[in-house]
Motif scaffolding. Sequence first.
Motif, mmCIF file in Angstrom:
data_model
loop_
_atom_site.group_PDB
_atom_site.id
_atom_site.type_symbol
_atom_site.label_atom_id
_atom_site.label_comp_id
_atom_site.label_asym_id
_atom_site.label_seq_id
_atom_site.Cartn_x
_atom_site.Cartn_y
_atom_site.Cartn_z
ATOM 1 N N GLY A 222 0.786 -1.216 0.000
ATOM 2 C CA GLY A 222 0.000 0.000 0.000
ATOM 3 C C GLY A 222 0.819 1.267 0.000
ATOM 4 N N ASP A 223 2.148 1.160 -0.151
ATOM 5 C CA ASP A 223 2.966 2.370 -0.181
ATOM 6 C C ASP A 223 3.163 2.855 -1.616
ATOM 7 O OD1 ASP A 223 4.483 0.159 -0.785
ATOM 8 O OD2 ASP A 223 6.097 0.583 0.636
ATOM 9 N N TRP A 224 3.818 2.044 -2.447
ATOM 10 C CA TRP A 224 4.050 2.494 -3.816
ATOM 11 C C TRP A 224 3.046 1.906 -4.807
ATOM 12 C CZ3 TRP A 224 6.047 -0.623 -7.925
ATOM 13 C CH2 TRP A 224 6.308 -1.942 -7.581
ATOM 14 N N GLN A 225 2.256 0.909 -4.375
ATOM 15 C CA GLN A 225 1.123 0.427 -5.144
ATOM 16 C C GLN A 225 -0.035 0.182 -4.200
ATOM 17 O OE1 GLN A 225 1.106 -2.216 -8.419
ATOM 18 N NE2 GLN A 225 3.325 -2.224 -8.673
ATOM 19 N N ASN B 276 0.308 0.009 4.569
ATOM 20 C CA ASN B 276 -0.420 1.276 4.491
ATOM 21 C C ASN B 276 -1.890 0.991 4.236
ATOM 22 O OD1 ASN B 276 2.241 2.139 4.495
ATOM 23 N ND2 ASN B 276 1.823 3.886 3.189
ATOM 24 N N ASP B 277 -2.765 1.707 4.927
ATOM 25 C CA ASP B 277 -4.203 1.451 4.786
ATOM 26 C C ASP B 277 -4.773 2.150 3.556
ATOM 27 O OD1 ASP B 277 -4.571 4.148 5.438
ATOM 28 O OD2 ASP B 277 -5.225 3.739 7.484
ATOM 29 N N PRO C 132 0.382 4.529 7.308
ATOM 30 C CA PRO C 132 1.036 3.301 7.769
ATOM 31 C C PRO C 132 0.387 2.769 9.040
ATOM 32 C CG PRO C 132 2.415 5.205 8.241
ATOM 33 C CD PRO C 132 1.257 5.712 7.429
ATOM 34 N N TYR C 133 0.360 1.447 9.163
ATOM 35 C CA TYR C 133 -0.166 0.823 10.384
ATOM 36 C C TYR C 133 0.616 -0.454 10.644
ATOM 37 C CZ TYR C 133 -2.709 -2.466 7.358
ATOM 38 O OH TYR C 133 -3.028 -3.420 6.426
#
Length: 383
Positions: free
Chosen positions: A177-180, A231-232, A237-238
């Motif tokens: 969930g950060d870069w995609q 990342n949600d 971030p979680y």
Amino acid sequence: MSVTKIGIAMNGVTGRMGHRQHLLRSIMAIREQGGLDLGGGDSIWPEPILVGRNESKLRALAAETGLSRWTTSLTEALAEPDVRVYFDALVTNEREKTVREAIAAGKHVYCEKPTATDTATALELARLARDAGVKSGVVQDKLFLPGLRKLKRLVDGGFFGRILSVRGEFGYWVFEGDWQVANRPSWNYRAEDGGGITLDMFAHWQYVLAGIIAPVRTVQATVATHIPERNDERGRPYQCTADDAAYGVFELDGGAIAQINSSWAVRVYRDELVEFQVDGTEGSAIAGLRNCRVQHRATTPKPVWNPDVPATEDFRAQWQTVPDNDEFDNGFKVQWEAFLRHVVRDEPWPYDLLAGARGVQLAELGLRSARDGVRLEVPELTL
């Protein structure tokens, strides 16, 4: 000649599974084919009511499907006089409350799995349904997929001889969930929200093994959280508090051993996202979601281990494809049709809330096995 109309309060249909598989590809597909034909001119006509928390999503979904009834109040939906069935595709942590409400309202219940986060609660829901005299069903979709139906046909026909082992591989890479953008909802990775691959997938493996090969008698598992931070949906971030991989060894009734790896942190190098290899004294098979291949004892080659020279055999070419020999509809739709027949005509139905509790039990025992580093027996569940 008669048409039986059944109101279905469908909760959670704005989510991925509830929307695509249960609403569009099952209930709407049944309506598009003119209803569920019972023979003799009789049929069932499902009348869904869309239920959820987000009014704008419900309004958009109603416009997309041409349905007129939707509500953000489950109580209102259950109070509709034509509603006989409650369907639940919510996140696992919400299911107990809504299923209890539906049973108390005297509605038949059909829901996604797992039915609860612990065995005691899953059993209690099954008892509540029994005591209320309502029918219940739990989604066990993989039994209705073409590849596994072909595998079951081989088992029933005695193709394998004595079954020795089952090897299963399931999973794919879920982006962090950060870069995609992540390809699964973030709640799957939070234990406090009912997430975790063991709770999700061991419930599947329980009914697949019991329904096709043999019931599970012992379980030994190792679980891991390979990706500790994601990342949600809003890019925040979680910390991941639930397992994203589970490696299980299951002893089956009769002595066969099943090994199944489940992971959301693995890249796919196989023909389908899930595959099962069954090996027996007379033959072997590899089954996925749609396809199934076999190798009989009489056609099994005799490979020679020699690491000093390149492999010259095309091992994949030595297997035969099992023909369809049937028309295979969407697995979710097929199970929906069977449940509706069960509701209207009381046709046989083994996939009730007690069956769902067995899946929760295996997941709970798997997590306990991983925590304590032990192999555990799987007791028989009864109401």
